[in-house]
Design a protein around this motif. Structure first.
Motif, PDB file in Angstrom:
ATOM      1  N   ILE A  66       0.858  -1.180   0.000  1.00  0.00           N
ATOM      2  CA  ILE A  66       0.000   0.000   0.000  1.00  0.00           C
ATOM      3  C   ILE A  66       0.898   1.235   0.000  1.00  0.00           C
ATOM      4  CG2 ILE A  66      -2.020  -1.045   1.065  1.00  0.00           C
ATOM      5  CD1 ILE A  66      -1.114  -0.005   3.750  1.00  0.00           C
ATOM      6  N   ARG A  67       0.411   2.298  -0.601  1.00  0.00           N
ATOM      7  CA  ARG A  67       1.220   3.511  -0.738  1.00  0.00           C
ATOM      8  C   ARG A  67       1.419   4.226   0.594  1.00  0.00           C
ATOM      9  NH1 ARG A  67      -1.203   6.374  -6.091  1.00  0.00           N
ATOM     10  NH2 ARG A  67      -0.627   4.738  -7.554  1.00  0.00           N
ATOM     11  N   ASN A  68       0.351   4.314   1.336  1.00  0.00           N
ATOM     12  CA  ASN A  68       0.435   5.018   2.612  1.00  0.00           C
ATOM     13  C   ASN A  68      -0.530   4.377   3.598  1.00  0.00           C
ATOM     14  OD1 ASN A  68      -2.189   6.036   2.062  1.00  0.00           O
ATOM     15  ND2 ASN A  68      -1.289   7.696   0.861  1.00  0.00           N
ATOM     16  N   THR A  69      -0.511   4.862   4.810  1.00  0.00           N
ATOM     17  CA  THR A  69      -1.370   4.284   5.846  1.00  0.00           C
ATOM     18  C   THR A  69      -2.409   5.301   6.312  1.00  0.00           C
ATOM     19  OG1 THR A  69       0.277   4.882   7.520  1.00  0.00           O
ATOM     20  CG2 THR A  69       0.357   2.635   6.644  1.00  0.00           C
ATOM     21  N   THR A  70      -3.015   5.973   5.368  1.00  0.00           N
ATOM     22  CA  THR A  70      -4.101   6.873   5.731  1.00  0.00           C
ATOM     23  C   THR A  70      -5.334   6.054   6.088  1.00  0.00           C
ATOM     24  OG1 THR A  70      -4.885   7.048   3.461  1.00  0.00           O
ATOM     25  CG2 THR A  70      -3.252   8.684   4.176  1.00  0.00           C
ATOM     26  N   GLY A  71      -6.252   6.684   6.776  1.00  0.00           N
ATOM     27  CA  GLY A  71      -7.470   5.995   7.191  1.00  0.00           C
ATOM     28  C   GLY A  71      -8.247   5.420   6.016  1.00  0.00           C
ATOM     29  N   LYS A  72      -8.275   6.146   4.917  1.00  0.00           N
ATOM     30  CA  LYS A  72      -9.033   5.693   3.741  1.00  0.00           C
ATOM     31  C   LYS A  72      -8.415   4.424   3.151  1.00  0.00           C
ATOM     32  CE  LYS A  72     -10.882   7.458  -0.585  1.00  0.00           C
ATOM     33  NZ  LYS A  72     -10.937   8.606  -1.502  1.00  0.00           N
ATOM     34  N   VAL A  73      -7.101   4.368   3.059  1.00  0.00           N
ATOM     35  CA  VAL A  73      -6.415   3.207   2.498  1.00  0.00           C
ATOM     36  C   VAL A  73      -6.564   2.009   3.429  1.00  0.00           C
ATOM     37  CG1 VAL A  73      -4.146   2.293   1.861  1.00  0.00           C
ATOM     38  CG2 VAL A  73      -4.782   4.609   1.189  1.00  0.00           C
ATOM     39  N   LEU A  74      -6.390   2.223   4.728  1.00  0.00           N
ATOM     40  CA  LEU A  74      -6.519   1.133   5.692  1.00  0.00           C
ATOM     41  C   LEU A  74      -7.949   0.613   5.760  1.00  0.00           C
ATOM     42  CD1 LEU A  74      -4.223   2.492   8.514  1.00  0.00           C
ATOM     43  CD2 LEU A  74      -3.774   0.536   7.035  1.00  0.00           C
ATOM     44  N   GLU A  75      -8.919   1.495   5.630  1.00  0.00           N
ATOM     45  CA  GLU A  75     -10.322   1.071   5.639  1.00  0.00           C
ATOM     46  C   GLU A  75     -10.640   0.255   4.396  1.00  0.00           C
ATOM     47  OE1 GLU A  75     -14.172   0.325   6.607  1.00  0.00           O
ATOM     48  OE2 GLU A  75     -12.544   0.974   7.893  1.00  0.00           O
ATOM     49  N   ALA A  76     -10.087   0.636   3.252  1.00  0.00           N
ATOM     50  CA  ALA A  76     -10.299  -0.135   2.026  1.00  0.00           C
ATOM     51  C   ALA A  76      -9.678  -1.524   2.165  1.00  0.00           C
ATOM     52  CB  ALA A  76      -9.701   0.600   0.831  1.00  0.00           C
ATOM     53  N   ARG A  77      -8.509  -1.607   2.793  1.00  0.00           N
ATOM     54  CA  ARG A  77      -7.873  -2.909   2.998  1.00  0.00           C
ATOM     55  C   ARG A  77      -8.698  -3.757   3.970  1.00  0.00           C
ATOM     56  NH1 ARG A  77      -1.640  -3.967   4.802  1.00  0.00           N
ATOM     57  NH2 ARG A  77      -1.200  -4.214   2.596  1.00  0.00           N
ATOM     58  N   ARG A  78      -9.203  -3.146   5.036  1.00  0.00           N
ATOM     59  CA  ARG A  78     -10.040  -3.853   6.009  1.00  0.00           C
ATOM     60  C   ARG A  78     -11.269  -4.430   5.330  1.00  0.00           C
ATOM     61  NH1 ARG A  78     -14.584  -3.937   7.913  1.00  0.00           N
ATOM     62  NH2 ARG A  78     -15.151  -2.057   6.797  1.00  0.00           N
ATOM     63  N   ALA A  79     -11.934  -3.607   4.525  1.00  0.00           N
ATOM     64  CA  ALA A  79     -13.139  -4.053   3.816  1.00  0.00           C
ATOM     65  C   ALA A  79     -12.800  -5.176   2.828  1.00  0.00           C
ATOM     66  CB  ALA A  79     -13.790  -2.880   3.096  1.00  0.00           C
ATOM     67  N   GLY A  80     -11.660  -5.069   2.159  1.00  0.00           N
ATOM     68  CA  GLY A  80     -11.245  -6.114   1.227  1.00  0.00           C
ATOM     69  C   GLY A  80     -10.950  -7.429   1.930  1.00  0.00           C
ATOM     70  N   LEU A  81     -10.301  -7.358   3.084  1.00  0.00           N
ATOM     71  CA  LEU A  81     -10.026  -8.574   3.858  1.00  0.00           C
ATOM     72  C   LEU A  81     -11.320  -9.205   4.347  1.00  0.00           C
ATOM     73  CD1 LEU A  81      -6.922  -7.444   5.943  1.00  0.00           C
ATOM     74  CD2 LEU A  81      -6.962  -9.128   4.102  1.00  0.00           C
ATOM     75  N   GLU A  82     -12.259  -8.381   4.775  1.00  0.00           N
ATOM     76  CA  GLU A  82     -13.542  -8.903   5.254  1.00  0.00           C
ATOM     77  C   GLU A  82     -14.307  -9.586   4.126  1.00  0.00           C
ATOM     78  OE1 GLU A  82     -16.469  -7.149   8.451  1.00  0.00           O
ATOM     79  OE2 GLU A  82     -16.829  -6.167   6.521  1.00  0.00           O
ATOM     80  N   THR A  83     -14.305  -8.992   2.950  1.00  0.00           N
ATOM     81  CA  THR A  83     -14.978  -9.592   1.797  1.00  0.00           C
ATOM     82  C   THR A  83     -14.323 -10.910   1.402  1.00  0.00           C
ATOM     83  OG1 THR A  83     -15.601  -7.397   1.003  1.00  0.00           O
ATOM     84  CG2 THR A  83     -15.667  -9.190  -0.598  1.00  0.00           C
ATOM     85  N   TRP A  84     -12.996 -10.924   1.369  1.00  0.00           N
ATOM     86  CA  TRP A  84     -12.297 -12.155   1.004  1.00  0.00           C
ATOM     87  C   TRP A  84     -12.564 -13.254   2.031  1.00  0.00           C
ATOM     88  CZ3 TRP A  84      -8.621 -14.941   3.663  1.00  0.00           C
ATOM     89  CH2 TRP A  84      -8.124 -16.051   2.980  1.00  0.00           C
TER      90      TRP A  84
END
Length: 169
Positions: A66-84
């Motif tokens: 990931i490029r950075n650890t902003t809240g938006k990027v981390l939230e997108a990763r969280r949602a992606g992990l939950e979906t997977w």
């Protein structure tokens, strides 16, 4: 049936001075809920194991870098992990690696013989409801004969059903 949620993530400071994020999993199984914290690397390792043993289970997994650890990027990763994770749970039979990851022991898959050809997920998961065929307050209010002797019940019913009732301040 197993249900998993990843409601949040949190930053963890390690002894070496390097911080990392962990994802908080809530696992609902057999009427109980337990929480587990896992790093992204643990998810990625599980993803590689499942992909190796179950090659037909192709589902989208969030990228490792990931490029950075902003809240938006981390939230997108969280949602992606939950979906997977939700799609990985649907694999039949449930992978033992996934059960170990979720810390579920003595798992008994739902039997397909329950019901009349339908899965047990189609039936309601609640207890039967108790209901009145007629509303006792309206019936008593119209007859003007108080049969509700319990004052607490009468007060609650009045507050719920009487349109002219005003809560004292």
């Amino acid at each position: 049936m197993i249900r998993t949620y990843i409601p949040r993530y949190r930053l963890v400071d390690s002894e070496a001075g390097r911080s990392h994020y962990v994802y908080v999993l809530e696992i609902c199984h057999a009427g109980r809920v337990h929480k587990v914290e896992k790093r992204y690397s643990a998810f990625h390792s599980l993803y590689k194991q499942i992909r190796k043993h179950y090659p037909n289970s192709e589902s989208e997994f969030p990228p490792k870098r990931i490029r950075n650890t902003t809240g938006k990027v981390l939230e997108a990763r969280r949602a992606g992990l939950e979906t997977w994770l939700s799609s990985a749970i649907l694999i039949e039979p449930t992978p033992p690696q996934l059960l170990a990851f979720l810390q579920i022991h003595n798992y008994q898959p739902p039997s397909s013989s329950e019901g009349s050809g339908s899965s047990s997920d189609d039936s309601p998961a609640h207890q039967p409801l108790l209901l009145f065929t007629r509303d006792p307050f309206i019936l008593n209010h119209n007859l003007q004969t108080p049969t509700l002797t319990n004052q607490v019940s009468k007060g609650v019913l009045t507050a719920l059903y009487d349109q002219s009732f005003i809560m004292p301040v």
